[in-house]
Design a protein around this motif. Structure first.
Motif: not given
Length: 433
Positions: A251, A258-259, A261-262, A285-286, A290, A294-295
């Motif tokens: 992360l 980013i996708p 990590k999500l 994540m933030s 992200v 999405m979070v």
């Protein structure tokens, strides 16, 4: 074909709303799924000898019961029943396995769908580097493309070898028709007769080389080898200490997109819903870039497919013996491949059907759908139509194809679903819940 889909989107919200006052909002989608399932039976000229459904799913129960009602009310379903064990229609719900649509894929068809998008057999390569103008939009269809038909379930390594062979065959064929060989009128006539075929073959070779090149580029740019290995571990193994450490590293890493990590955050949340620190993962994540909407999908996916919402079978439910058997089979088949450890819940369900061990407490029979008033789960069908409300994946289609190859003349399975998901379409639909 082993796979039939209705290309019907936004059905995840429909499955969640089933059995509630919100269901009416999705009545048109439900009707389309019901009609689609009937159409499959009519196209195949089959009458089920049993209908079963995922017992904890309101939408699967409703669809299975409405299907029987339609068959009984409609005179066009008078087909000869299948020989042997007959046809089982099994209605399942995507909610039981929210993990499979989130994973990176490594077989040709599934990789193309995940990384490039495969919609109505079309692939858009526009914008990819070094792609010729006539290859910006190409068709990938098993009905029209013999190479794709033969290799759609091949993994990435096998695919590279197959494309190399395709290229060599093409080069050899063109060598034979070089102008130096056109010595007589007959040679020239033969060349002109074969010219359209050569041109078509040239386009086909260029198409697969271009797709393979773009897939290889994306795998490299997105560090997918590394990401996919960790996804597989999250999906298949229980090891919280090392998983949470590696997740935090991924992360924070700028090389992970980013996708991805999500998806890793969602896979962690599903695996460690009760024992993990979900709040800390959402914060990480933030911090890793992200976006907040999405979070928030972490909360949404647990509401959609968390332990209280899904049926049995996703994690665990494996005794030691079945784990040992699986590990033995893996080593025997040489699939010690870290990128293909995951087996969708669907396949365990199908194996249970084949062995006559699919519990009627978890997958009840629709009353009146069988000849016997007290149907028994031990009856093994010779054909199964699985319909998954909410959509299927190409990974599941590949596994079903392999299963059918291995069980010819015993039992054959056709997989049907509302749509074919990749991670992008699955997450888009989750947002709408």
């Amino acid at each position: 074909e082993d796979l039939l889909t209705l290309q019907c989107r936004q059905t995840l919200a429909m499955t969640v709303a089933a059995g509630t006052s919100w269901a009416q909002r999705h009545a048109y989608l439900y009707e389309r799924n019901l009609r689609g399932l009937q159409s499959m039976l009519l196209a195949l000229k089959r009458q089920p000898s049993a209908i079963r459904y995922a017992g904890h799913s309101a939408v699967a129960e409703q669809l299975a019961k409405d299907l029987l009602e339609q068959i009984q009310a409609d005179d066009i379903f008078h087909f000869r029943k299948s020989k042997g064990g007959g046809l089982l229609v099994l209605v399942l719900d995507r909610r039981d396995d929210p993990v499979t649509p989130l994973l990176s894929q490594w077989t040709y068809q599934a990789m193309v769908h995940e990384l490039l998008g495969l919609n109505n057999h079309r692939v858009i390569l526009k914008g990819a580097p070094n792609v010729a103008k006539d290859l910006e939009e190409v068709v990938l269809s098993a009905n029209q493309d013999e190479f794709f038909k033969q290799n759609r379930h091949s993994n990435f390594g096998e695919l590279g070898e197959a494309i190399q062979k395709l290229l060599q065959d093409y080069q050899r064929q063109t060598q034979e028709h070089k102008s130096a060989n056109l010595n007589t009128i007959e040679d020239m006539q033969n060349f002109m007769d074969k010219f359209p075929e050569l041109k078509s073959r040239s386009h086909n070779v260029s198409k697969h080389v271009a797709i393979m090149g773009e897939l290889a580029r994306l795998v490299d740019v997105c560090s997918l080898m590394d990401v996919s290995q960790f996804e597989q571990e999250l999906a298949c193994a229980d090891d919280h200490t090392s998983h949470v450490r590696e997740l935090m590293e991924k992360l924070q890493s700028p090389s992970v997109k980013i996708p991805d990590k999500l998806r890793l955050g969602l896979l962690y949340a599903l695996r460690y819903e009760h024992s993990g620190n979900i709040h800390a993962v959402k914060s990480a994540m933030s911090n890793g870039g992200v976006p907040p909407d999405m979070v928030e999908l972490v909360t949404v996916i647990l509401r959609y497919g968390g332990s209280k919402s899904r049926g049995p079978g996703l994690y665990g439910d494996h005794n030691l013996m079945s784990k040992m058997t699986k590990s033995f089979m893996t080593s025997v088949q040489g699939v010690s491949n870290v990128y293909s450890q995951h087996v969708p819940v669907l396949m365990e369900t199908i194996q249970s059907v084949m062995k006559g061990k699919l519990k009627s407490s978890d997958y009840p029979f629709v009353p009146g759908s069988t000849a016997s008033p007290t149907p028994h789960e031990l009856n093994v069908p010779s054909e199964v139509i699985v319909f998954m409300v909410g959509g299927v994946t190409y990974e599941e289609a590949t596994k079903i194809s392999e299963f059918n190859q291995a069980n010819k003349n015993k039992i054959q399975v056709i997989l049907g679903g509302s749509t074919v998901h990749n991670s992008t379409s699955f997450l888009e639909e989750l947002k709408a819940i």
